[in-house]
Design a protein around this motif. Structure first.
Motif, PDB file in Angstrom:
ATOM      1  N   LYS A 241      84.132 -58.501   3.809  1.00  0.00           N
ATOM      2  CA  LYS A 241      85.412 -59.041   4.817  1.00  0.00           C
ATOM      3  C   LYS A 241      85.908 -60.322   4.192  1.00  0.00           C
ATOM      4  O   LYS A 241      87.237 -60.492   4.223  1.00  0.00           O
ATOM      5  N   ALA A 242      85.068 -61.156   3.647  1.00  0.00           N
ATOM      6  CA  ALA A 242      85.648 -62.474   3.075  1.00  0.00           C
ATOM      7  C   ALA A 242      86.508 -62.200   1.815  1.00  0.00           C
ATOM      8  O   ALA A 242      87.367 -62.999   1.615  1.00  0.00           O
ATOM      9  N   LYS A 243      86.496 -61.113   1.020  1.00  0.00           N
ATOM     10  CA  LYS A 243      87.003 -60.722  -0.303  1.00  0.00           C
ATOM     11  C   LYS A 243      88.181 -59.863   0.205  1.00  0.00           C
ATOM     12  O   LYS A 243      89.104 -59.567  -0.533  1.00  0.00           O
ATOM     13  N   ALA A 244      88.413 -59.364   1.635  1.00  0.00           N
ATOM     14  CA  ALA A 244      89.516 -58.283   1.908  1.00  0.00           C
ATOM     15  C   ALA A 244      90.816 -58.872   1.917  1.00  0.00           C
ATOM     16  O   ALA A 244      91.870 -58.052   1.989  1.00  0.00           O
ATOM     17  N   GLY A 245      91.172 -60.158   2.169  1.00  0.00           N
ATOM     18  CA  GLY A 245      92.323 -60.651   2.040  1.00  0.00           C
ATOM     19  C   GLY A 245      93.219 -60.348   3.521  1.00  0.00           C
ATOM     20  O   GLY A 245      92.516 -60.549   4.439  1.00  0.00           O
ATOM     21  N   LYS A 246      94.122 -59.946   3.220  1.00  0.00           N
ATOM     22  CA  LYS A 246      95.137 -59.778   4.543  1.00  0.00           C
ATOM     23  C   LYS A 246      94.806 -58.415   5.450  1.00  0.00           C
ATOM     24  O   LYS A 246      95.388 -58.350   6.633  1.00  0.00           O
ATOM     25  N   LYS A 247      94.163 -57.477   4.723  1.00  0.00           N
ATOM     26  CA  LYS A 247      94.160 -56.342   5.414  1.00  0.00           C
ATOM     27  C   LYS A 247      93.364 -56.338   6.633  1.00  0.00           C
ATOM     28  O   LYS A 247      92.205 -57.213   6.796  1.00  0.00           O
ATOM     29  N   LYS A 248      93.437 -55.365   7.550  1.00  0.00           N
ATOM     30  CA  LYS A 248      92.399 -55.042   8.567  1.00  0.00           C
ATOM     31  C   LYS A 248      91.193 -54.820   8.020  1.00  0.00           C
ATOM     32  O   LYS A 248      91.057 -53.947   7.353  1.00  0.00           O
ATOM     33  N   VAL A 249      90.145 -55.120   8.886  1.00  0.00           N
ATOM     34  CA  VAL A 249      88.834 -54.711   8.388  1.00  0.00           C
ATOM     35  C   VAL A 249      87.855 -54.408   9.525  1.00  0.00           C
ATOM     36  O   VAL A 249      87.921 -54.901  10.735  1.00  0.00           O
ATOM     37  N   VAL A 250      87.504 -53.054   9.598  1.00  0.00           N
ATOM     38  CA  VAL A 250      86.470 -52.619  10.473  1.00  0.00           C
ATOM     39  C   VAL A 250      85.012 -52.564   9.661  1.00  0.00           C
ATOM     40  O   VAL A 250      85.015 -51.986   8.812  1.00  0.00           O
ATOM     41  N   LEU A 251      84.090 -53.200  10.455  1.00  0.00           N
ATOM     42  CA  LEU A 251      82.722 -53.149   9.891  1.00  0.00           C
ATOM     43  C   LEU A 251      81.775 -52.573  10.857  1.00  0.00           C
ATOM     44  O   LEU A 251      81.568 -53.087  12.021  1.00  0.00           O
ATOM     45  N   GLU A 252      80.947 -51.540  10.625  1.00  0.00           N
ATOM     46  CA  GLU A 252      79.957 -50.933  11.404  1.00  0.00           C
ATOM     47  C   GLU A 252      78.559 -51.073  10.404  1.00  0.00           C
ATOM     48  O   GLU A 252      78.165 -50.660   9.472  1.00  0.00           O
ATOM     49  N   LEU A 253      77.782 -52.166  11.047  1.00  0.00           N
ATOM     50  CA  LEU A 253      76.867 -52.793  10.038  1.00  0.00           C
ATOM     51  C   LEU A 253      75.472 -52.596  10.661  1.00  0.00           C
ATOM     52  O   LEU A 253      75.233 -51.439  11.588  1.00  0.00           O
ATOM     53  N   GLY A 254      74.396 -53.556  10.884  1.00  0.00           N
ATOM     54  CA  GLY A 254      73.082 -53.047  11.147  1.00  0.00           C
ATOM     55  C   GLY A 254      72.663 -53.435  12.578  1.00  0.00           C
ATOM     56  O   GLY A 254      73.433 -53.883  13.231  1.00  0.00           O
TER      57      GLY A 254
END
Length: 479
Positions: A241-254
């Protein structure tokens, strides 16, 4: 008997390609190489992203019935290849065959749901004349595809968690590039093989690209991609997420999900569900039951019931129908969790069942009294271990569930509707399952977490919302 090929391609801009055979994928039970697979280089990934950009407009123009047709074709072909998909999953993930068949069923469900949702992309007409200055104006909005998407899927559900990205993307009309887990790429590759049969998809609509982590930065950093959807570990996800820039981010994590068993619970039912939730597919699920919080009035009885049942679980070759506990994904992961168990016991926890390890095989393990500072309590175990504690007050049990940096799902076993509603209000999680374990998921429901468990929601309709944007229209009536 199902036979796997010795070598598999990647899929670049809708077509099979074999630039190399560099990825060696092992049978997780035997440790032997089961097949090889093509590995994408940065140049190949760049070409795939360029193809997805070119495909964005024609994908967005596909009619609803055309997208539905693609998804219906996938459902048909997955049913025809059911045994192959289940066996491939059993080999590459070490998942017991019954669990593998269950995941293929869910893969089919997810694509079937997406086929239905492909024709339900609704908007809304909105009155704007809320004051004199807007008299004569009306508004309306619709959802449009966000554009090229990047998907990174994990090893533990290589079919259905990939499906929860691919199927909604097709239903809403987004081209995509996908990086399946290098440990378990075959399920996604077979999906690519089926999608390649669909001529209606424009060139560049999909690319499925196994890739090493070192060479896969473009999946995250490339500005041509409009959304990144990642399922995996929290450490990796937040870094992406920190590297993703301006794009939308969806995270399914632990997660380290908890279940409460109240004094009025049906203990036989709770026992069956906790055993399933704690130990199915060797506990390698982000919503696996890791903590069980039991009312003091029934604690001793339920603990003894659970310990006796856990000791009967059969471990071994996942290809055998009677096997319930298969190998963990690697010996390294089994050794890591074994170390956590030993440290908890050294810190005062009592070992009620299991605790042994042989290679990647870790016995189904049950602990009580683990310190709340121990790794096995505080972190995500991601393996076949469950820890027990007791409570006397309902509010204290809810607080114990929340005593976690994670917040995916929680389970509660009670007959008291007031306690159910209090849990729904108080638990800081993405979902509460009543008279069911945290591990329960139906593929059309909103699924995701809070805190370190991620951002956004999956479930086909909800993923389609993340993969789209609202486009507004304002009309001034004349006269």
């Amino acid at each position: 008997m199902v036979q796997l090929k010795s070598n598999y391609p990647l899929y670049l801009n809708n077509k099979a390609a074999q630039p190399n055979s560099d990825l060696k994928v092992t049978d997780k039970f035997t440790g032997e190489v089961a097949f090889t697979c093509a590995l994408a280089t940065p140049d190949v990934i760049d070409e795939a992203i360029a193809g997805a950009v070119r495909a964005a407009e024609p994908m967005a123009r596909l009619a609803s019935y055309e997208k539905q047709g693609v998804l219906d074709h996938c459902v048909k072909r997955f049913r025809e290849r059911f045994d192959e998909l289940a066996y491939a999953l059993c080999v590459e993930a070490g998942k017991p065959i019954a669990d593998s068949e269950g995941e293929v069923t869910r893969l089919i469900d997810t694509f079937r749901i997406a086929a239905e949702e492909a024709t339900r992309n609704y908007g809304e007409v909105q009155p704007l004349d809320i004051s004199a200055r807007a008299k004569g104006y009306i508004g309306m909005w619709k959802r449009v595809p966000i554009g090229p998407c990047s998907f990174i899927s994990p090893f533990n559900f290589p079919l259905n968690l990939a499906a929860h990205k691919i199927a909604p993307a097709i239903a809403i009309g987004c081209p995509f590039v996908m990086k399946p887990a290098s440990l378990t790429p075959l399920g996604a590759i077979i999906m690519g093989e089926v999608l390649a049969e669909c001529d209606v998809l424009p060139e560049g609509a999909f690319s499925i690209l196994p890739a090493s982590r070192d060479g896969a930065d473009l999946f995250t950093t490339d500005e041509r991609l409009k959304l990144l959807s990642f399922t995996g570990s929290p450490g990796v996800g937040w870094d992406l997420k920190a590297k993703a820039g301006k794009k939308k981010v969806v995270l399914e994590l632990g997660g380290n999900a908890a279940v409460i068993v109240d004094q009025d619970a049906d203990l036989d039912h709770a026992l069956a569900r906790v055993v399933f939730g704690g130990y199915y597919q060797s506990g390698q699920s982000c919503i696996h039951v890791q903590r069980v919080i039991i009312h003091e009035a029934v604690y001793d009885k339920f603990r003894d019931m659970l310990a006796a049942k856990v000791k009967t679980l059969i471990k071994g070759d996942p290809k055998k129908r009677e096997t319930f506990i298969g190998p963990m994904i690697s010996e390294k992961e089994a050794a890591r969790l074994k170390g956590w168990i030993d440290a908890a016991v050294a810190g005062g926890a009592k070992l009620l069942a299991g605790g042994g390890r042989e290679g990647a095989m870790l016995e189904a393990t049950l602990l009580e009294g683990a310190s709340t500072d121990s790794d096995v309590y505080r972190e995500e175990a991601f393996g076949p271990v469950v820890i027990l504690s007791k409570f006397s007050e309902w509010k204290a049990a809810l607080d114990e569930v929340n005593d976690s940096k994670f917040g995916l799902q929680a389970g509660i076993f009670t007959r008291d509707i007031h306690k159910v509603l209090e849990a729904w209000d108080h638990l800081d999680v993405g979902g509460v399952c009543v008279n069911e374990v945290s591990s329960y998921r139906v593929d059309n429901m909103p699924y995701g977490g809070v805190k370190d468990s991620g951002l956004g929601r999956e479930g086909v309709r909800f993923a389609m919302e993340d993969m789209s944007e609202i486009r507004n229209l304002v009309i001034r009536r004349e006269g």
